[in-house]
Scaffold this motif. Sequence first.
Motif, PDB file in Angstrom:
ATOM      1  N   GLU A  47     -15.724 -11.158  -7.653  1.00 39.97           N
ATOM      2  CA  GLU A  47     -16.943 -11.545  -6.930  1.00 39.97           C
ATOM      3  C   GLU A  47     -18.214 -11.021  -7.597  1.00 39.97           C
TER       4      GLU A  47
ATOM      5  N   PRO B  97      -9.194 -17.154   0.996  1.00 40.36           N
ATOM      6  CA  PRO B  97      -9.912 -16.591   2.135  1.00 40.36           C
ATOM      7  C   PRO B  97     -10.024 -15.067   2.049  1.00 40.36           C
ATOM      8  N   ASN B  98     -10.955 -14.498   2.799  1.00 40.89           N
ATOM      9  CA  ASN B  98     -11.109 -13.041   2.884  1.00 40.89           C
ATOM     10  C   ASN B  98      -9.782 -12.405   3.253  1.00 40.89           C
ATOM     11  N   GLY B  99      -9.492 -11.308   2.593  1.00 44.58           N
ATOM     12  CA  GLY B  99      -8.293 -10.551   2.944  1.00 44.58           C
ATOM     13  C   GLY B  99      -7.000 -11.129   2.415  1.00 44.58           C
ATOM     14  N   SER B 100      -7.084 -12.111   1.516  1.00 41.50           N
ATOM     15  CA  SER B 100      -5.846 -12.729   1.045  1.00 41.50           C
ATOM     16  C   SER B 100      -5.179 -11.916  -0.057  1.00 41.50           C
ATOM     17  N   GLY B 101      -5.911 -10.941  -0.621  1.00 40.55           N
ATOM     18  CA  GLY B 101      -5.278 -10.067  -1.619  1.00 40.55           C
ATOM     19  C   GLY B 101      -5.861 -10.194  -3.020  1.00 40.55           C
ATOM     20  N   LYS B 102      -7.003 -10.821  -3.152  1.00 36.27           N
ATOM     21  CA  LYS B 102      -7.589 -11.048  -4.484  1.00 36.27           C
ATOM     22  C   LYS B 102      -7.977  -9.715  -5.147  1.00 36.27           C
ATOM     23  N   SER B 103      -8.735  -8.883  -4.416  1.00 36.90           N
ATOM     24  CA  SER B 103      -9.139  -7.590  -4.998  1.00 36.90           C
ATOM     25  C   SER B 103      -7.923  -6.706  -5.239  1.00 36.90           C
ATOM     26  N   THR B 104      -6.993  -6.766  -4.292  1.00 40.71           N
ATOM     27  CA  THR B 104      -5.777  -5.963  -4.448  1.00 40.71           C
ATOM     28  C   THR B 104      -5.054  -6.340  -5.738  1.00 40.71           C
TER      29      THR B 104
ATOM     30  N   TYR C  75      -1.382   1.431  -4.867  1.00 39.78           N
ATOM     31  CA  TYR C  75      -0.440   0.347  -4.582  1.00 39.78           C
ATOM     32  C   TYR C  75       0.854   0.560  -5.331  1.00 39.78           C
TER      33      TYR C  75
ATOM     34  N   ILE D  51       1.045  -6.346   0.670  1.00 39.66           N
ATOM     35  CA  ILE D  51      -0.158  -7.161   0.505  1.00 39.66           C
ATOM     36  C   ILE D  51       0.121  -8.334  -0.437  1.00 39.66           C
TER      37      ILE D  51
ATOM     38  N   HIS E  59     -15.816 -16.885  -4.264  1.00 37.77           N
ATOM     39  CA  HIS E  59     -15.737 -17.731  -3.072  1.00 37.77           C
ATOM     40  C   HIS E  59     -16.508 -19.020  -3.260  1.00 37.77           C
TER      41      HIS E  59
ATOM     42  N   GLN F  51     -15.774  -5.499  -7.489  1.00 35.19           N
ATOM     43  CA  GLN F  51     -16.504  -6.160  -6.408  1.00 35.19           C
ATOM     44  C   GLN F  51     -17.560  -5.199  -5.868  1.00 35.19           C
TER      45      GLN F  51
ATOM     46  N   ILE G  23       0.863  -1.181   0.000  1.00 31.68           N
ATOM     47  CA  ILE G  23       0.000   0.000   0.000  1.00 31.68           C
ATOM     48  C   ILE G  23       0.897   1.229   0.000  1.00 31.68           C
TER      49      ILE G  23
HETATM   50  N1  LIG Z   1      -5.938   0.678   0.379  1.00 22.81           N
HETATM   51  C1  LIG Z   1      -5.841  -0.149   1.447  1.00 22.81           C
HETATM   52  N2  LIG Z   1      -5.672   0.357   2.671  1.00 22.81           N
HETATM   53  C2  LIG Z   1      -5.568  -0.462   3.747  1.00 22.81           C
HETATM   54  N3  LIG Z   1      -5.639  -1.791   3.679  1.00 22.81           N
HETATM   55  C3  LIG Z   1      -5.798  -2.360   2.477  1.00 22.81           C
HETATM   56  C4  LIG Z   1      -5.927  -1.560   1.302  1.00 22.81           C
HETATM   57  N4  LIG Z   1      -6.075  -2.384   0.258  1.00 22.81           N
HETATM   58  C5  LIG Z   1      -6.054  -3.638   0.761  1.00 22.81           C
HETATM   59  N5  LIG Z   1      -5.882  -3.639   2.093  1.00 22.81           N
HETATM   60  C6  LIG Z   1      -5.795  -4.806   2.964  1.00 22.81           C
HETATM   61  O1  LIG Z   1      -5.157  -5.806   2.216  1.00 22.81           O
HETATM   62  C7  LIG Z   1      -5.722  -7.071   2.484  1.00 22.81           C
HETATM   63  C8  LIG Z   1      -6.198  -7.718   1.204  1.00 22.81           C
HETATM   64  O2  LIG Z   1      -7.394  -7.076   0.790  1.00 22.81           O
HETATM   65  P1  LIG Z   1      -8.231  -7.537  -0.480  1.00 22.81           P
HETATM   66  O3  LIG Z   1      -9.378  -6.619  -0.577  1.00 22.81           O
HETATM   67  O4  LIG Z   1      -7.323  -7.630  -1.635  1.00 22.81           O
HETATM   68  O5  LIG Z   1      -8.731  -8.968  -0.040  1.00 22.81           O
HETATM   69  P2  LIG Z   1      -9.655  -9.993  -0.804  1.00 22.81           P
HETATM   70  O6  LIG Z   1      -8.843 -11.199  -1.012  1.00 22.81           O
HETATM   71  O7  LIG Z   1     -10.219  -9.363  -2.004  1.00 22.81           O
HETATM   72  O8  LIG Z   1     -10.768 -10.245   0.288  1.00 22.81           O
HETATM   73  P3  LIG Z   1     -12.360 -10.519   0.125  1.00 22.81           P
HETATM   74  O9  LIG Z   1     -12.492 -11.961  -0.184  1.00 22.81           O
HETATM   75  O10 LIG Z   1     -12.894 -10.207   1.473  1.00 22.81           O
HETATM   76  O11 LIG Z   1     -12.887  -9.638  -0.941  1.00 22.81           O
HETATM   77  C9  LIG Z   1      -6.812  -6.838   3.498  1.00 22.81           C
HETATM   78  O12 LIG Z   1      -6.301  -7.064   4.765  1.00 22.81           O
HETATM   79  C10 LIG Z   1      -7.146  -5.378   3.319  1.00 22.81           C
HETATM   80  O13 LIG Z   1      -7.651  -4.816   4.486  1.00 22.81           O
END
Ligand SMILES: Nc1ncnc2c1ncn2[C@@H]1O[C@H](COP(=O)(O)OP(=O)(O)OP(=O)(O)O)[C@@H](O)[C@H]1O
Lengths: 251, 489
Positions: free
Chosen positions: A173, A37-44, A55, A18, A205, A87, A11
């Motif tokens: 998603e 799993p949630n928060g693993s970084g998929k959306s990132t 990023y 991430i 998911h 998403q 970030i």
């Molecule tokens: N801009 C940001 N600021 C702070 N934290 C961030 C930011 N972007 C991502 N994160 C953190 O990075 C991690 C990965 O987030 P991400 O949204 O990529 O997860 P995900 O795999 O898409 O989860 P989900 O299945 O819940 O959608 C999370 O812990 C999230 O809080």
Amino acid sequence: MLEIKNLHARIAEDGTEIIRGLNLTVKAGEVAAIMGPNGSGKSTLSYILSGREDYEVTEGEILYNGENILELEASERAAKGIFLAFQYPVEIPGVATMQFLKVAMNEQRKYRGEDELTTPEFMRRVKEAAAELKIAPEMLRRPLNVGFSGGEKKRAEILQMALLEPKLCVLDETDSGLDIDALKIVADGVNALRSPDRAVIVITHYQRLLDYIVPDTVHVLYKGQVIKSGDKTLAHELEANGYADIIEAAA
Amino acid sequence: MPAVQETIDQVRQIDVDQYKYGFETTIEVEKAPKGLSEDIIRFISAKKSEPEWMLEWRLDAYRRWLTMEEPTWARVNYPKIDFNDIYYYAAPKGTTGPKSLDEVDPELLKVYEKLGIPLKEQEMLAGVQKSKIAVDAVFDSVSVVTTFKEELKKAGVIFMSISEAIREYPDLVKKYLGSVVPPTDNYYATLNCAVFTDGSFVYVPKGVRCPMELSTYFRINEKNTGQFERTLIIAEEGAYVSYLEGCTAPQRDENQLHAAVVELVALDEAEIKYSTVQNWYPGDKHGKGGIYNFVTKRGDCRGKNSKISWTQVETGSAITWKYPSCILRGDGSRGEFYSIAVSNGHQQIDSGTKMIHLGKNTSSRIVSKGIAAGVSENTYRGQVSAHRKAENARNFTQCDSLLIGDKCGAHTVPYIEAKNSTAQFEHEATTSKISEDQLFYCLQRGIPTEAAIALIVNGFVKEVIQELPMEFAVEAQKLIGISLEGSVG
Ligand SMILES: Nc1ncnc2c1ncn2[C@@H]1O[C@H](COP(=O)(O)OP(=O)(O)OP(=O)(O)O)[C@@H](O)[C@H]1O
Ligand SMILES: [Mg+2]
């Protein structure tokens, strides 16, 4: 079509890492599912792919059709055919969906050195695509995503995808918030776009979506890395057993 | 927040390279000596061959002005103006007043051509419809030409410079001049009464619908010269007229003063639609230069069921201080104010309206859209009041602000006063921001930052754009885009 090699990203604002050494290859014509799993970084990952500047990539590279795209602006990547179905689609008050579509299509054409669409041609395409997705014409006159229901937003994303005809589609998603009928409509919309020169990455998911959009490969993302890849049976395995075993095996 | 940061950086660059009307024209001019005195006023009055009563009117105003204080209540900041460091009269040599088109200095015609304003009496091609637009061109202190005069005259419409009107229609001018904005009204208005140099005069007789759009284009060209325009529009019973003013100035390092007075009078069942596209030079990116736009505009709905509608698109000027207002005197009269105020760079805008309900069953509507970017300050200041006798007064006010970046400010200052219990006043206000999420969403669809901002902003101001005469709506939209752009110009 897409090659991600040893990608590390954090970030920009606070330096939190991430994505931690991610590798992924998706071939033209392929449908790849990304689960995790949630928060693993998929959306990132999908944001980094499409050029969001929050990023910072610290290591590794992303090759799209052999070209390193990390230096390209988000809008340039879009014009080159990378599309992200969000998403959480964003509301654009005051801008009619129809107008947004027209500007987006023409800006992309402009970037590629093509002529603007004529209004009749544009209207024809929109009407056709909207009908396929069972989107009412009234919705196209409303400001984009403003007051749209969860399912309507997701359908509007697929409408944009159908009209922009991207080469690499990332669906984050897209199934969440859809009822059974809508899920089918959206899946049909995606399947209609499947072609040998196009790749689709489906982030989900649930197996449910993958019953309709059958993936060629399935990848498990955990703590910013792909920890396991397989074929469509991997998704069934996850549905039955969850992530625990795979995470343990990777550790 | 990189995406937004970039936007901020881009919009910050708005300056000299952006302002495409910033060229200077070398034209031989005749000026009055610098500074303000009774002699200067006599000089101006003599230049315009004014009757004695006009000179007396000016001198009275001047003497009063000397006793007045500059107002300080607006949310704007600027160094004290030295009123003796300004030229109050500058005219292209040999022009004491407007002439026929073939007599006008070709250099001057070129200036207006360059500004996109053709002065030849031809049909302007605009959009799908071909329509005629009559133009009064004011260059520094004088009107250089008024087009379509003859054709308008056939319809009974008088459209000419105010200087000419004072000579040719003294009775009309005497009757209405200062009847809406009295010479004692406020500091800048009083100054204007003393030194006004030119502007337009419009008279639409009873029952006549003016056959074309009327417009005036103001251009300040000379250095250190103030422009004091004076416009007077009268619509007799059942008459209708739509009028538009536009304005530009060269880029200069020093600030220049523009202090105008506009008076509108609508008699029974008459309607006046007054539109402004204000694009004075806004100053450079450091806030150097730019026009001080201190303007008093007021319409008097004097007759029953009369209507006055103000539409303004304000993108220029370093400082804008402007409140086009309506006095709803006639029973059943209606006032409207539609405004788009865009501030960028170091611009400061304090603008709004006053709707003064005096008659019965009067109604008013205010739609204000403020867009602030850069380090600008954008204030809406509005007053809605109902007099004791104003039975059933109605007002609806909508006041929306849009912020781009986080170094600018938007403020809303509404004053509401109802002395009659049947008054119904509604006020809605919103403030929003173009978010980073919105910008990224647009980028992801292939829409570059600047186009995305233009798209969102144009969506935001749509309601007001619709109020502009069609011929100018597209231009106004583009202008708004350009004022918020960083690179393209
Ligand atoms: N801009 C940001 N600021 C702070 N934290 C961030 C930011 N972007 C991502 N994160 C953190 O990075 C991690 C990965 O987030 P991400 O949204 O990529 O997860 P995900 O795999 O898409 O989860 P989900 O299945 O819940 O959608 C999370 O812990 C999230 O809080
Ligand atoms: Mg996610």
